[in-house]
Enzyme design. Structure first.
Site, short mmCIF file in Angstrom:
data_model
loop_
_atom_site.label_atom_id
_atom_site.label_comp_id
_atom_site.label_asym_id
_atom_site.label_seq_id
_atom_site.Cartn_x
_atom_site.Cartn_y
_atom_site.Cartn_z
N THR A 1 44.22 -59.68 -68.31
CA THR A 1 43.10 -58.86 -67.83
C THR A 1 41.98 -59.69 -67.22
O THR A 1 41.74 -60.83 -67.66
CB THR A 1 42.53 -58.02 -69.00
OG1 THR A 1 41.32 -57.39 -68.58
CG2 THR A 1 42.20 -58.88 -70.20
N TYR B 1 38.45 -57.64 -76.73
CA TYR B 1 39.68 -57.33 -75.99
C TYR B 1 40.05 -58.51 -75.08
O TYR B 1 41.16 -59.04 -75.12
CB TYR B 1 39.49 -56.04 -75.18
CG TYR B 1 40.57 -55.82 -74.17
CD1 TYR B 1 41.89 -55.69 -74.57
CD2 TYR B 1 40.27 -55.76 -72.81
CE1 TYR B 1 42.90 -55.49 -73.63
CE2 TYR B 1 41.27 -55.56 -71.87
CZ TYR B 1 42.58 -55.43 -72.29
OH TYR B 1 43.57 -55.27 -71.35
#
Ligand code: UDP
Length: 327
Positions: free
Chosen positions: A117, A141
């Protein structure tokens, strides 16, 4: 025909990858605990219901299907939730990935396409982020995904594991044939939330902050169509199967849009008003994340053809009107 193990194959991006893998002549074997995915999204190959934290279940799946390679999507992926409950994210995303890597190596499988990501970059003052940008995640995250990237590099050096790592920017849209799409319960992502507000399923969209250092004060993101994104994964798999070794690629378009601009496109694509109000910032959000994506285009021959906001929102809207998944 080769079997490809797809962790998270019942989820949003994994299910679209399964569709393209099947079209490319592979058998996608979905390995999913169905915590956020849907059995009814698994349409293109078998489903193994299992958890990445269950090493025995992973070993059994490798023994049964002898996958040639792995596409690893299975992860918890919400910034807000990760900020509130980092332990769950570290356990699931990092320990789960370690189990998967060890199960792969034990089974003699050495090729992985990994879903990472742009959240691994953190907030870097509006610069275009390319694959060499520093990685300074702002939230748990992004930190868990960066930890897995590091782990893949370490196992590459020690055990010859090959990984194509894709750092996604904001994935949106749905299968243009509306067989599968994005369906989270509860939904938190901008475009589906906006569509729910336009359709009257929720009273309004709450914009998370309008005091960012951007032109209109709302966050800027680089949106990429899920079909373009998974097309890059097929190219990444071919890269690995051709023995070209480990590589990192950003997947975005290089164009950033503010939340206000996305609302405008949503009105145009649906013909509906989007009721909204401004709320506070969401913890962990970067002001702007925009990809420098020339590497994927140059080295994989990737062209993001459906990644205009108009097409992404139109495809998401068509999918929304199918009524999504249940059970
Ligand atoms: N966003 C928003 N309201 C929402 C959902 C998202 O204002 O209900 C904003 C969010 O702050 C971010 C952008 O939309 O700037 C994209 O958020 P999303 O959760 O879709 O993806 P993320 O950037 O977290 O991966």
């Amino acid at each position: 025909m080769s079997h490809i193990l797809v962790t998270g194959g019942a989820g949003y991006i994994g299910s679209h990858a399964c569709k393209l893998l099947a079209q490319a002549g592979h058998v996608p074997v979905s390995f999913d605990n169905l915590s956020t995915g849907w059995a009814s999204a698994v349409k293109f190959g078998p489903l193994v219901q299992g958890d990445l934290l269950d090493r025995a279940a992973l070993d059994a799946a490798f023994a049964e299907f002898q996958p040639r390679a792995v596409m690893h999507f299975g992860a918890l992926s919400q910034v807000g939730e990760a900020t509130r409950d980092p332990g769950r994210y570290w356990r699931n995303n990092v320990i789960g990935s370690l189990n998967l890597i060890e199960a792969m190596l034990q089974a003699g499988c050495r090729d992985m396409v990994f879903s990472s990501t742009c959240a691994t970059y953190g907030d870097q003052d509006g610069v275009i982020l390319d694959e060499n940008s520093a990685q300074m995640p702002l939230n748990a995250y992004g930190a868990t995904k960066l930890a897995v990237e590091t782990m893949l590099r370490d196992f590459g050096a020690s055990h010859g594991l090959n990984a194509v790592i894709f750092r996604y920017f904001n994935v949106a849209g749905a299968d243009p044939e509306a067989e599968i799409g994005e369906w989270h319960q509860p939904e938190t992502h901008l475009i589906p939330v906006m569509i729910e507000a336009a359709a009257g399923k929720r009273p309004e969209l709450v914009i998370h902050g309008n005091d960012y250092p951007t032109a209109d004060g709302t966050c800027i993101r680089d949106y990429v169509h899920v079909i373009d994104l998974v097309d890059a994964h097929i190219r990444g798999l071919d890269w690995l199967l051709a023995g070209r070794g480990s590589r990192v690629f950003n997947l975005g378009t290089g164009a950033g849009f503010s939340v206000n601009e996305v609302i405008r496109h949503c009105r145009e694509a649906t013909g509906l008003d989007v009721p909204f109000r401004f709320g506070p910032r969401r913890d962990g959000d970067a002001a702007a994340l925009v990809s420098g994506s020339t590497r994927a285009c140059e080295e994989l021959g990737w062209q993001p053809e459906r990644s205009s906001l108009r097409i992404m929102i139109a495809d998401a809207w068509r999918w929304y009107r199918t009524g999504g998944y249940s059970g």
